[in-house]
Write an enzyme that holds these catalytic residues in place. Structure first.
Site, PDB file in Angstrom:
ATOM      1  CE1 TYR A 103     116.819   3.628 -85.529  1.00  0.00           C
ATOM      2  CE2 TYR A 103     119.140   3.946 -84.775  1.00  0.00           C
ATOM      3  CZ  TYR A 103     118.224   3.511 -85.637  1.00  0.00           C
ATOM      4  OH  TYR A 103     118.800   2.869 -86.608  1.00  0.00           O
ATOM      5  N   PRO A 116     113.055  -3.050 -88.170  1.00  0.00           N
ATOM      6  CG  PRO A 116     115.315  -2.851 -89.052  1.00  0.00           C
ATOM      7  CD  PRO A 116     114.642  -2.850 -87.769  1.00  0.00           C
ATOM      8  CG  HIS A 341     117.331  -0.299 -86.691  1.00  0.00           C
ATOM      9  ND1 HIS A 341     118.820  -0.562 -86.772  1.00  0.00           N
ATOM     10  CD2 HIS A 341     117.176  -0.061 -88.105  1.00  0.00           C
ATOM     11  CE1 HIS A 341     119.206  -0.312 -88.028  1.00  0.00           C
ATOM     12  NE2 HIS A 341     118.515  -0.069 -88.787  1.00  0.00           N
ATOM     13  CB  SER A 561     119.964  -0.131 -95.389  1.00  0.00           C
ATOM     14  OG  SER A 561     120.954  -0.590 -94.655  1.00  0.00           O
TER      15      SER A 561
END
Length: 776
Positions: A103, A116, A341, A561
């Protein structure tokens, strides 16, 4: 102003009884540390992951590089020893490296690429007052949840599914509120306001008409305000008649949608002004952001609502994408959230959301006793002074860039309703493994090859554990995909027991890797650690990490996912590479919701086509399981006539009876009478039975057994009431077992095979094993 007499009255029932339950943070220090996987095992797994992705020549070169890396006394051993030392000195040897690599070092914009979006059940707001009452209940529910977090009283999660029963790390839950991601060069950083700090967060930021307002949920006396007071403050915010179009500075929020380096530069310029600094810090230190959105100007279908959650779709300036949690409440009843996230995985967010939905459903402020207080802090509209021409140019670029992102995103919501996870469970198959194999089949059907696939696997069984990667693109998945897509010489694709066997192998490979990942033995974090260790030791980067196969293995064309919820909700995100797909899925008992994303700029991808391939793959696997994987009856049920003619059952016997190899006879077995599996030879299905034939293979097996004077084991697997039982029958191939009986057994098998023109199902055909332990 009403103030709660007793703060505990605002806490939900499960939280008030928490003292009698296990406390999450008290278990934190008792969790084991993340292990450092064995180097040899990681390299072996790495080669298995590379094999289905690259040509054979390239694989052989990679294999040589891996062997040199893992040789005794080589660079791999040096780096492994460094990791072992690090693991002794830090709580989680992988966490910081993983966080930066996944990230914080990523320079791409947050919307679509990283953050998301989650769509929640739609509400039926008839008036603006109803929307604000909903928002008031939401904010009050967040304050309830925050109180539980501040007291470190959140119940500990217990693992379900694979390796169930283990307590899990809860650190992610405690990072959800009062946190934010700050842009920087060359890396971002995470900040969080602790409840123990003197000026701890007690306010929310309300985004409305592209303006940001501070709503204080704590009174000057340090007490929580009530839901009615929250609604009163929200009404004051909404009644603010200042039009954002009269002041372009109200579009500052759109800057957070830029690339991280560009936003870091613009933020540094803004922070030089005290007014801007105060506004930015108010947002970053807030508990959460609540976005009161305008209604969409397009049809409010699943796809458009997914766009709204991901990037705003007309409400893009009404966001602050650095904030960990942003709840979205539209005047048209649309509700959802977008979250940053890097702080947490989806499971912690879903837990918070389901708590809030339950609170909103059960909340009844009139039942709570209040007393009046004269002081209520009014909401404050945050001010901006944007004088820099460079920042204004960045704002224009951000608006243009976000429009391009929105237009480029190809989003498809597939609500597959033929069946759900209950059917998959009845096949004695893990739903997640089944879905992952189906996704591999879907990609293979479209492109004729497999690609590197990412599926997050929780490592919360360890302290500060986050995730590792389950690599679903296995050799076994490739074999299965080929078996149900490549036609025979007659141009037909016939489903048979061999397909079922290959599906079982693919499921097992997926399940085995899942167990390795959740127990800290996957390869991705380990390889990142080895690479980072070489940097810390100031050694040259090993050839393993510059090999093209390593780049291919880490180019995740398929990013997936599982995001399970108890409500009609779904979570979506963008593909992580330009020519890839992002696929999240929410398995329900009777249906599965897929959120598929790709980019229109890539001519080779299409979310619509991929959704069609998923539907077709699920129907193929459903038909395969129905024909060849029946739980309570043999997959060879269509050959009952031949079974009844060749097997005689003179009397009823116990399933788990002790069998004497001297007296055992095929003729007196009663398994078929009970509707169980025909005792046969699994070995006939392990190789390609139709090509090799049963007679030659059986004769060779029998000859080897006589020569070695060892026993054959035949056992059939069955399930009854969800409990696996194995009936083991000693079948001696020695002087006590005549050649006539062997011939009888072979004829039974061949009769069934010839009648159905296929090999026998692995689940329903017994297994022949050589064993020296039970020799006569």
């Amino acid at each position: 102003m009403p103030i709660l007499n007793d703060a505990n009255k605002a806490i939900p029932n499960f939280a008030r009884s928490i003292s009698s339950r296990r406390l999450s943070m008290s278990y934190q220090t008792q969790l084991p540390r993340l292990p450092v996987p064995d180097l040899t095992e990681t390299l072996e797994r790495y080669l298995l992951c590379v094999k289905p992705l690259v040509p054979e020549i390239q694989f052989e070169k990679t294999k040589q590089i891996v062997e040199e890396f893992g040789a005794d006394g080589g660079i791999g051993e040096t780096l492994q020893n460094h990791l072992l030392k690090r693991a002794k000195n830090v709580v989680n040897w992988s966490y910081d490296w993983w966080l930066d690599d996944m990230y914080l070092n990523n320079r791409a914009p947050l919307p679509v690429n990283s953050n998301p979006g989650m769509l929640l059940p739609k509400q039926n707001f008839k008036t603006e007052s109803e929307r604000l009452r909903f928002a008031g209940k939401l904010i009050a529910g967040i304050m309830d949840y925050k109180k539980i977090l501040d007291s470190e009283a959140l119940p500990v999660d217990i693992a379900h599914g694979q390796l169930a029963g283990q307590p899990l790390c809860m650190k992610q839950y405690y990072r959800l509120l009062c946190s934010s991601r700050l842009p920087g060069k060359p890396s971002d950083r995470l900040v969080q306001v602790s409840s123990t700090e003197e000026n701890h967060a007690g306010h929310f930021v309300i985004a409305h008409n592209n303006k940001f307002h501070v709503l204080n949920a704590i009174s000057p006396k340090g007490e929580r305000i009530s839901e009615p007071d929250i609604v009163d403050l929200l009404e004051k915010i909404v009644d603010d008649k200042i039009d954002d179009r009269t002041n372009p500075n109200f579009s500052v929020g759109v800057l957070t949608s830029m690339g991280r380096s560009e936003w870091a530069e613009a933020r540094d310029i803004l922070m030089q002004n005290p007014v801007n600094r105060k506004s930015i810090e108010s947002i970053e230190k807030s508990i959460a952001v609540v976005c009161l959105d305008k209604p969409l100007k397009v049809e409010a279908n699943d796809v458009n609502l997914g766009h709204q959650m991901l990037h705003g779709m007309g409400n893009s300036c009404n966001r602050w994408f650095d904030k960990t949690i942003q709840f979205i409440i539209g005047s048209d009843g649309v509700t959802g959230l977008v979250y940053e996230h890097s702080v947490s995985e989806g499971i912690a967010v879903i837990s918070l959301v389901e708590h809030l939905l339950k609170h909103i459903e059960e909340s009844n402020p009139e039942e709570v006793n209040f007393e009046m207080s004269p002081v209520l802090l009014p909401p404050e509209c945050l001010r901006w002074e944007v004088e820099s021409a460079k920042v204004k140019r960045y704002m224009d670029l951000a608006r243009t860039g976000l429009v391009k992102v929105a237009n480029n995103l190809d989003l498809k919501i597939l609500r597959f309703s033929d069946y759900g996870k209950e059917f998959i469970k009845r096949q004695n198959i893990s739903p997640d493994a089944y879905i992952q194999v189906a996704l591999q089949l879907s990609f293979y059907k479209l492109y004729g090859h497999l690609v590197s696939t990412y599926e997050s696997a929780s490592t919360r069984r360890f302290r500060e554990g986050r995730v590792d990667n389950i690599r679903a693109a296995t050799v076994q998945a490739l074999d299965f995909a080929k078996s149900v897509t490549i036609p025979d010489e007659n141009g037909k694709i016939a489903l048979n027991a061999r397909n079922m066997m290959l599906l079982r192998k693919a499921i097992k490979a997926q399940t085995d890797y899942t167990i390795a990942a959740i127990t800290g033995l996957a390869i991705d974090c380990h390889l990142v650690g080895l690479k980072e260790a070489s940097k810390e030791l100031k050694l040259p980067i090993p050839e393993l990490f510059s090999d093209p196969s390593y780049d291919i293995c880490n180019y995740f064309t398929l990013s997936t996912s599982q995001v399970p919820t108890n409500t009609d909700s779904f979570m979506c995100y963008g593909a992580v590479v330009e020519d890839g797909y992002g696929v999240s899925y929410n398995p329900h008992p009777d249906r599965i919701v897929f959120c598929i994303s790709s980019f229109r700029s890539c001519p080779s991808t299409s979310s619509e086509k991929f959704a069609g391939a998923i539907t077709e793959s699920f129907r193929i696997m459903n038909e395969l399981c129905r024909q060849w994987n029946r739980r309570r009856s043999s997959s060879l049920a269509s050959c009952k006539r031949f079974i009844s003619e060749t097997i005689v059952v003179p009397r009823k016997q116990a399933i788990n009876r002790e069998m004497s190899p001297r007296s055992y006879s095929v003729d007196n077995d009663d398994l078929r009478r009970r509707g169980r599996s025909l005792v046969g030879l699994k070995s006939l299905t392990i190789e390609s039975l139709p090509e090799e034939g049963s007679e030659n293979l059986l004769n060779r097996k029998l000859s080897d057994a006589r020569k070695n004077k060892k026993n054959y084991y035949l056992y059939s697997k069955r399930r009854s009431g969800g409990v696996l039982a194995r009936e083991k029958m000693h079948h001696a191939l020695s002087r006590q077992l005549s050649d006539e009986r062997l011939l009888h057994l072979k004829c039974n098998i061949d009769a069934c095979k010839n009648n159905n023109n296929h090999s026998m199902s692995e689940q329903h055909i017994g297994e022949v094993r050589l064993s020296s332990k039970h020799s006569l």
